[in-house]
Design an enzyme around this catalytic site. Structure first.
Site, PDB file in Angstrom:
ATOM      1  N   TYR A 154     -25.955  29.412 -16.002  1.00 31.94           N
ATOM      2  CA  TYR A 154     -26.017  29.481 -17.666  1.00 31.94           C
ATOM      3  C   TYR A 154     -24.481  30.175 -17.957  1.00 31.94           C
ATOM      4  O   TYR A 154     -24.221  29.890 -19.356  1.00 31.94           O
ATOM      5  CB  TYR A 154     -27.020  30.397 -17.874  1.00 31.94           C
ATOM      6  CG  TYR A 154     -28.394  29.672 -17.738  1.00 31.94           C
ATOM      7  CD1 TYR A 154     -28.736  28.381 -18.097  1.00 31.94           C
ATOM      8  CD2 TYR A 154     -29.379  30.273 -16.849  1.00 31.94           C
ATOM      9  CE1 TYR A 154     -29.982  27.839 -17.668  1.00 31.94           C
ATOM     10  CE2 TYR A 154     -30.457  29.750 -16.555  1.00 31.94           C
ATOM     11  CZ  TYR A 154     -30.804  28.383 -16.897  1.00 31.94           C
ATOM     12  OH  TYR A 154     -31.813  27.895 -16.656  1.00 31.94           O
ATOM     13  N   ILE A 155     -24.068  31.059 -17.589  1.00 31.11           N
ATOM     14  CA  ILE A 155     -22.700  31.734 -17.960  1.00 31.11           C
ATOM     15  C   ILE A 155     -21.818  30.927 -17.431  1.00 31.11           C
ATOM     16  O   ILE A 155     -21.364  30.723 -16.155  1.00 31.11           O
ATOM     17  CB  ILE A 155     -22.575  33.319 -17.296  1.00 31.11           C
ATOM     18  CG1 ILE A 155     -24.067  34.020 -17.859  1.00 31.11           C
ATOM     19  CG2 ILE A 155     -21.198  33.730 -17.794  1.00 31.11           C
ATOM     20  CD1 ILE A 155     -23.845  35.455 -17.424  1.00 31.11           C
TER      21      ILE A 155
END
Length: 908
Positions: A866-867
């Protein structure tokens, strides 16, 4: 390699509740103004909009004291026969007294939802009916504390409101940034139109590049820069200086790898064409070895009688027998039921079972009478023998295996050598699944070459199948990035052999994913403004769509697809059912359903009052348990709507965007100082805060308490060693006690004599084991070199050190004094060593605190999926932290494009 739900096409149809195959929407097409007005009186919607942060990180606690409503009815909201233990969600356990959690309790035995409070509305009546049958009190899950999200705890503001306020500030920053991006692009477009001929100027003014992805605009900017550079006088530089330098030092044998230094990420448009390759050569897949029948003396027993089975049936019995130590699976009733059903089917097909002594037919009817322990003991003995195998033999076996698999590890993709990710066909066995999968325990059948389709270049040599077999099909699909595929028998999913994570193709896929999230930055304010407006739309379809977008954006819910009758009952936002949501006035929503991979999503949120009101409307009669909440919305409709804002935008992009944008904001405010472990803790604190703000959480691992106990013991061990050093200082100079003070030499508070004696025994045993292992290794080495092994006498002599250590500890415990060790010990040397232990203790304490704080946050998942990995690279470069501390070797290969493409000034 199976594709996940996230990679599958989003379904547009709903599962039918009727007989004609079409689901009828139970919600009215329009919402009368009178309904809105009536609910506005009950739930005011003019307050400050501040979406809540879920802190229900644990499961509910069941007590024996019943809660009653005004009518004396017991309230609960789950399975009538279920009971759920406490999970000490976010409390810090004492290392010595920590209790085990109930993580191994099957989900079916856990509660489905939290309580509906007194005064619940009638639309929750079916859930209240369940409650009456149970009569148990359900308390709220424990909430996150300030330390766990890197916040100071000295504020009077409740943590939930503090986090919600921070989330709102991040959203306002996103809105401001989105407007700024568009303004900058318009200015840039206006400048370019002034330089263009008058005829083309009108075109430019009519259409800006607002809808172009960041990647394409970056490409256009690069092109402009290249043109500008070409119009300026060339400077005298050394042509290809870096390349020339590399050529001077390169090994001739590595010339084939020269191409791997091509920085494809510097050309954002690369890979946008339809064809993914022009030439492709590979060697197919590796099949598992054929089944080796059990020895004649190893038999499964039925009702105490050893039975003979056909090899195919014996293999299936071996699947279950070999995993008797995995109690989480083999004691699961669903696992047992599914296995036994498949086992009986294969027995029927293969002629059944016979008494191994008399040859008489035996009908296997009851699972409880089956005894697989002889099979388990056989495989356990094999595992133990393999573990005890000499290192040289293990090495030789591994070398032979690697040599056999070497041809399959790489393919030639457009003339370039690329590593293949998963070239091994999965062996047969029992399906386990994740969470509470309904098919757990079913037999995964052996994949045959006749089921495998290869994807390869037309001019390439097709690899031969195993002898006596043939491939299902040979394809030349240039638009596909897969090398081989087959369909597995459990869920009917297709498994694919793809390139490895560090290959160009995979890297480009990750790059595009995060660039898509960056592109969303420009549109997020308009999307949020529009869906907030539509939360009050009089059209039911529009209001459902706006409410779903709110939940997806604010609480990281997946979009969700409908499942077939025989699939796991997993859902997402658009496929939520009546029973998956419980409403508690004034504006709390409790979700309880099986999400992706059958993982339970059980969270409690405070929502915008208008959203709460909408969900009440979506649950109004005639809807009941089993009916869709969003019955006028499908994931296809939702994603088609999102594409109007930005090409390629889907619901799942919001998860990546929210995590990456939040991390970017936290990093921009971060001032990390101190040691490397302290800086890593700062990064993990930010990562953890992202997970909480974006509601990305996990269940506490069953092994967490044991891991923390071990870490606590290691920490105590360091303190004990440091204390011994201080006692040695007293032995060298007793007068130093007066100079340093008695407190300096005191035994640390968390150590006592009982623990010390236990630790001393551990140190003695550890030393003994080390010496024995070293002796055995030395003997193996001598034998490998053709020399005689050492005798037992040599080992006994080496073990004298252990006896001396044991005597030393006994003397110290008796005299309460520690004699100084080493050559010519001095106060200065000992004091220097004490300081070294201070640093080690501090580092381990930080690691322990970090691990405890991370127990309910999947930092790895957040960091990898996600990051944006470029943000991790920025952190490392900005604060001088080695990238190896945050990315493993595998991740450094996977994210090579991120590591090499940004500096500390890069912004998401």
């Amino acid at each position: 390699m199976a594709s996940s739900d996230d990679d599958m096409p989003l379904a547009g149809s709903r599962k039918s509740n009727g007989t004609n195959g079409v689901t009828k929407s139970l919600s009215d097409s329009r919402i009368p103004a009178s309904v809105d007005a009536a609910m506005d009186k009950q739930i005011p919607t003019n307050g400050e909009i501040m979406p809540g942060i879920s802190m229900a990180n644990g499961d509910v606690k069941v007590e024996d004291t019943p809660m009653q409503d005004a009518d004396n009815n017991h309230l609960t909201n789950g399975s009538a026969n279920a009971k759920r233990k406490v999970r000490d969600s976010l409390s810090r356990p004492d290392y010595a007294d920590a209790q085990s959690s109930d993580d191994d309790v099957p989900l079916s035995k856990k509660r489905k939802t939290t309580t509906a409070p007194p005064g619940s509305d009638s639309d929750d009546a079916p859930l209240l009916a369940k409650a009456k049958a149970n009569g148990k009190t359900v308390t709220k899950p424990p909430r996150a504390n300030a330390a766990q999200i890197g916040e100071s705890s000295d504020s009077d503001v409740p943590l939930g409101k503090k986090l919600a306020k921070q989330k709102q500030q991040i959203e306002k920053a996103a809105e401001k940034e989105a407007k700024q991006i568009r303004q900058d692009e318009k200015k840039e477009a206006a400048k370019s139109t002034k330089k263009a001929p008058p005829v083309k100027k009108v075109k430019k003014e009519e259409s800006t590049d607002d809808d172009k992805p960041l990647a394409k605009r970056a490409s256009a900017a690069t092109s402009k820069k290249a043109k500008a550079d070409s119009s300026t006088p060339a400077r005298k530089t050394k042509p290809n200086s870096k390349a020339a330098k590399k050529e001077e030092t390169a090994d001739p044998e590595d010339e084939d790898d020269e191409e791997e230094d091509i920085k494809w990420w510097e050309d954002p448009t690369k890979g946008d064409g339809t064809n993914k390759w022009e030439t492709l050569q590979h060697n197919g897949v590796v099949f598992p070895p054929p089944y080796q029948p059990l020895p004649e003396n190893v038999k499964m027993k039925y009702d105490g009688v050893p039975v003979s089975l056909h090899p195919d049936a014996e293999e299936v019995a071996g699947f279950f027998g070999s995993m008797l130590n995995s109690t989480h699976n083999v004691e699961n009733p669903t696992f047992q039921k599914n296995f036994f059903a498949d086992f009986k089917d294969i027995l029927k097909r293969t002629g059944g079972a016979t008494d191994s002594r008399t040859g008489k037919k035996i009908e296997i009817k009851e699972f409880q009478k089956c005894d697989f322990r002889p099979i388990f003991e056989h495989y356990e003995a094999e595992r133990a023998a393999k573990k005890a195998m000499p290192a040289a033999e293990k090495k030789a076996l591994k070398a032979a295996k690697d040599a056999a698999e070497a041809p399959y590890m790489y393919c030639i993709w457009d003339g370039k050598k690329q590593k293949v990710g998963n070239f091994r066909v999965e062996p047969p066995g029992l399906f386990r699944g994740r969470g509470e999968h309904p098919k757990t325990g079913k037999v995964k059948t052996r994949v045959m070459p006749e089921q495998v389709t290869l994807n390869i270049g037309k001019e390439a040599t097709v690899p031969p199948p195993p002898e006596g077999h043939k491939w299902k099909e040979i394809k030349h699909d240039k638009q596909g990035t897969w090398l081989a595929m087959w369909q597995e028998n459990i869920n009917g999913n297709y498994k694919y052999v793809m390139l490895a994570a560090n290959s160009d193709i995979k890297g480009q896929s990750d790059y595009k994913k995060f660039e898509k999230a960056r592109e969303l930055k420009k549109h997020i304010d308009r999307i949020r403004k529009d869906y907030r407006k539509d939360l009050k739309s009089d059209l039911m379809a529009d209001r459902q769509k706006a409410t779903a977008m709110y939940l997806i954006d604010q609480f990281a819910l997946r979009a969700g697809n409908e499942k077939g009758e025989d699939e796991a009952d997993t859902v997402g936002c658009c496929s939520l059912k009546y029973e998956h949501i419980t409403l508690r006035a004034p504006n709390t929503v409790i979700f309880d359903f099986l999400g992706k991979d059958s993982i339970r999503f059980h969270e409690e949120f405070e929502v915008d009052p208008q959203v709460f009101k909408n969900l009440k409307i979506f649950k109004k009669p005639p809807k009941k348990e089993g009916d869709d909440i969003f019955d006028r919305l499908t994931t296809t409709q939702l994603n088609n709507h999102l594409k109007n804002y930005m090409p390629g935008l889907t619901a799942k992009v919001f998860r990546t965007y929210n995590a990456s944008f939040t991390m970017a904001k936290l990093l921009s405010e971060m001032k990390s100082e101190g040691s490397i472990p302290e800086k890593i803790k700062d990064y993990n604190d930010a990562n953890r805060k992202v997970a909480i703000l974006c509601n990305h959480k996990r269940t506490v691992a069953a092994t967490h308490v044991n891991q923390m106990e071990k870490l606590g013991d290691r920490l105590k061990g360091l303190k004990y060693q440091q204390w011994r050093l201080k006692q040695m200082m007293l032995d060298v100079d007793p007068k130093i006690k007066k100079k340093k003070g008695a407190e300096y030499f005191a035994l640390p508070d968390d150590l006592d004599e009982a623990w010390i004696q236990e630790h001393q025994a551990y140190l003695v045993e550890e030393q003994k084991n080390k010496i024995i292992k070293k002796f055995e290794k030395d003997n193996e080495k001598l034998q490998a070199e053709g020399q005689k092994p050492m005798k037992q006498k040599e080992l006994d002599e080496r073990l004298e050190v252990v006896k001396e250590l044991e005597k030393k500890f006994k003397k110290e415990n008796k005299t309460k004094k520690v004699e100084a060790e080493g050559k010519s010990p001095t106060i200065e040397k000992l004091e220097e060593n004490v300081k070294k232990f201070d640093a080690r203790i501090a580092t381990m304490s930080i690691q322990a605190e970090d691990r405890e704080n991370n127990k309910e946050v999947a930092l790895g998942t957040s960091k990898i999926n996600y990051i944006d990995p470029r943000l991790t690279v920025v952190f490392c470069k900005k604060f001088n932290v080695p990238i190896e501390k945050l990315f493993s070797k595998t991740l450094r290969e996977k994210f090579e494009w991120a590591i090499k493409s940004v500096d500390e000034h890069w912004a998401f």
